[in-house]
Design an enzyme around this catalytic site. Sequence first.
Site, PDB file in Angstrom:
ATOM      1  N   VAL A 136       0.808  -1.224  -0.005  1.00 15.31           N
ATOM      2  CA  VAL A 136       0.064   0.320  -0.104  1.00 15.31           C
ATOM      3  C   VAL A 136       1.025   1.548   0.597  1.00 15.31           C
ATOM      4  O   VAL A 136       1.482   1.740   0.883  1.00 15.31           O
ATOM      5  CB  VAL A 136      -1.100   0.098   1.705  1.00 15.31           C
ATOM      6  CG1 VAL A 136      -1.520   1.158   1.431  1.00 15.31           C
ATOM      7  CG2 VAL A 136      -1.829  -0.680   1.000  1.00 15.31           C
ATOM      8  N   GLY A 191       2.877   4.122 -20.693  1.00 14.47           N
ATOM      9  CA  GLY A 191       2.975   3.108 -20.116  1.00 14.47           C
ATOM     10  C   GLY A 191       2.669   3.539 -18.848  1.00 14.47           C
ATOM     11  O   GLY A 191       3.220   2.817 -17.503  1.00 14.47           O
ATOM     12  N   LYS A 209      -6.103  -2.517  -1.295  1.00 14.64           N
ATOM     13  CA  LYS A 209      -5.108  -2.051  -0.434  1.00 14.64           C
ATOM     14  C   LYS A 209      -6.314  -1.200   1.115  1.00 14.64           C
ATOM     15  O   LYS A 209      -5.560  -1.513   1.633  1.00 14.64           O
ATOM     16  CB  LYS A 209      -4.501  -0.311  -1.155  1.00 14.64           C
ATOM     17  CG  LYS A 209      -3.867  -1.116  -1.929  1.00 14.64           C
ATOM     18  CD  LYS A 209      -3.656   0.105  -3.567  1.00 14.64           C
ATOM     19  CE  LYS A 209      -2.319   0.125  -4.384  1.00 14.64           C
ATOM     20  NZ  LYS A 209      -2.098   0.145  -5.432  1.00 14.64           N
TER      21      LYS A 209
HETATM   22  N1  HSE Z   1      -1.531  -0.375 -10.139  1.00 14.44           N
HETATM   23  C1  HSE Z   1      -0.848   0.517  -8.959  1.00 14.44           C
HETATM   24  C2  HSE Z   1      -1.198   1.524  -9.071  1.00 14.44           C
HETATM   25  C3  HSE Z   1      -0.242  -0.153  -8.455  1.00 14.44           C
HETATM   26  O1  HSE Z   1      -1.511   2.501 -10.357  1.00 14.44           O
HETATM   27  O2  HSE Z   1      -0.832   2.088  -8.165  1.00 14.44           O
HETATM   28  C4  HSE Z   1       0.509   0.342  -7.643  1.00 14.44           C
HETATM   29  O3  HSE Z   1      -0.129  -0.723  -6.397  1.00 14.44           O
END
Ligand code: HSE
Length: 335
Positions: A136, A191, A209
């Site tokens: 988290v 990306g 989370k």
């Molecule tokens: N996909 C997640 C984000 C990665 O964009 O925060 C980190 O946990």
Amino acid sequence: MAQEDVAPIRVGLLGAGTVGSQTARLLVEQKDELAARIGRPIELTGVACLDPAETDPFPWIDKAIVTTDTMSVATNSDIVIELIGGTGVARKFVLAAIESGASVVTANKALLAKYGPEIYAAAEAKGVDIYFEASVGGAIPFLKPLRESLVGDKVTSMLGIVNGTTNYILDEMTTKGLDFDDVLKDAQAKGYAEADPTGDIEGYDAANKAAIMATLGFHTSVTIDDVSVEGITKITADDIAAATAENKVIKLLAVVENTDAGVSARVYPALISNTHPLASVHGSFNAVFVKAEAADDLMFYGRGAGGAPPPSPVGRALGPPAPPIAQGGPRPGRR
Ligand code: HSE
């Protein structure tokens, strides 16, 4: 006793993908610094993967320790680093590692959100540690303060921007007046968003989370099934403009509360005032705003992930070397 006379801490890696291979590199390349900091030699003694050829591009991984027998690595190490992902076999191997007396390091949010209470209880019963600081808030040292520094306080609520991808998208929509679809496409091209962004934009990543935060913060058992989830896919440029007109911003929040009515955990796009500290969390940054009875308001802020180099979760758990203090010459404040 000299360090060389002490049995090394055996580290087993479950998974040799991108994170696994880089974790192996850190462990091998920083072996001496790690040993100096920990006070005991540390040795990568096992790497488990589905096909040993997966490790071919990584010359720092000694072929002799690569195996497809994941259970043997899980149960013959002092520290097991779980990088398999998912909630299926990962649970089996993590529980087996704990049962064998190993401490476990993982960044597997889905696993912790589904089986965290079972895994924490198993670790406690066995007297071993389970580390998951990066699950988290990415690079933000947040879970350790929550578990340790605030243990004597009563945390009453936490509001978290815990998904960098959605914060980036909402921020771009807000600052550039763009539509969701256009920002998402751009974020994917750069990306910043996954090719399959479902877990992020539908709020499931933040919900995992939220379950972890509520379990640790409220010393109770909250799993992903207890979290209500709404993502950001229905947010339009008009919604953003309406929020802006009212001096508000829309943020995807993980909201966990511990009130007299009980514990709740939700993820939803929330309207917050421009004056709230969370309103100034831009781009892919993360932040968690904590309310506790004694400590009052706290905010943890920093890099999550998405568009930035990911942190080194496992490296931090093992205690990587601190940046060197400048050698020679005057030190700051001294003449
Ligand atoms: N996909 C997640 C984000 C990665 O964009 O925060 C980190 O946990």
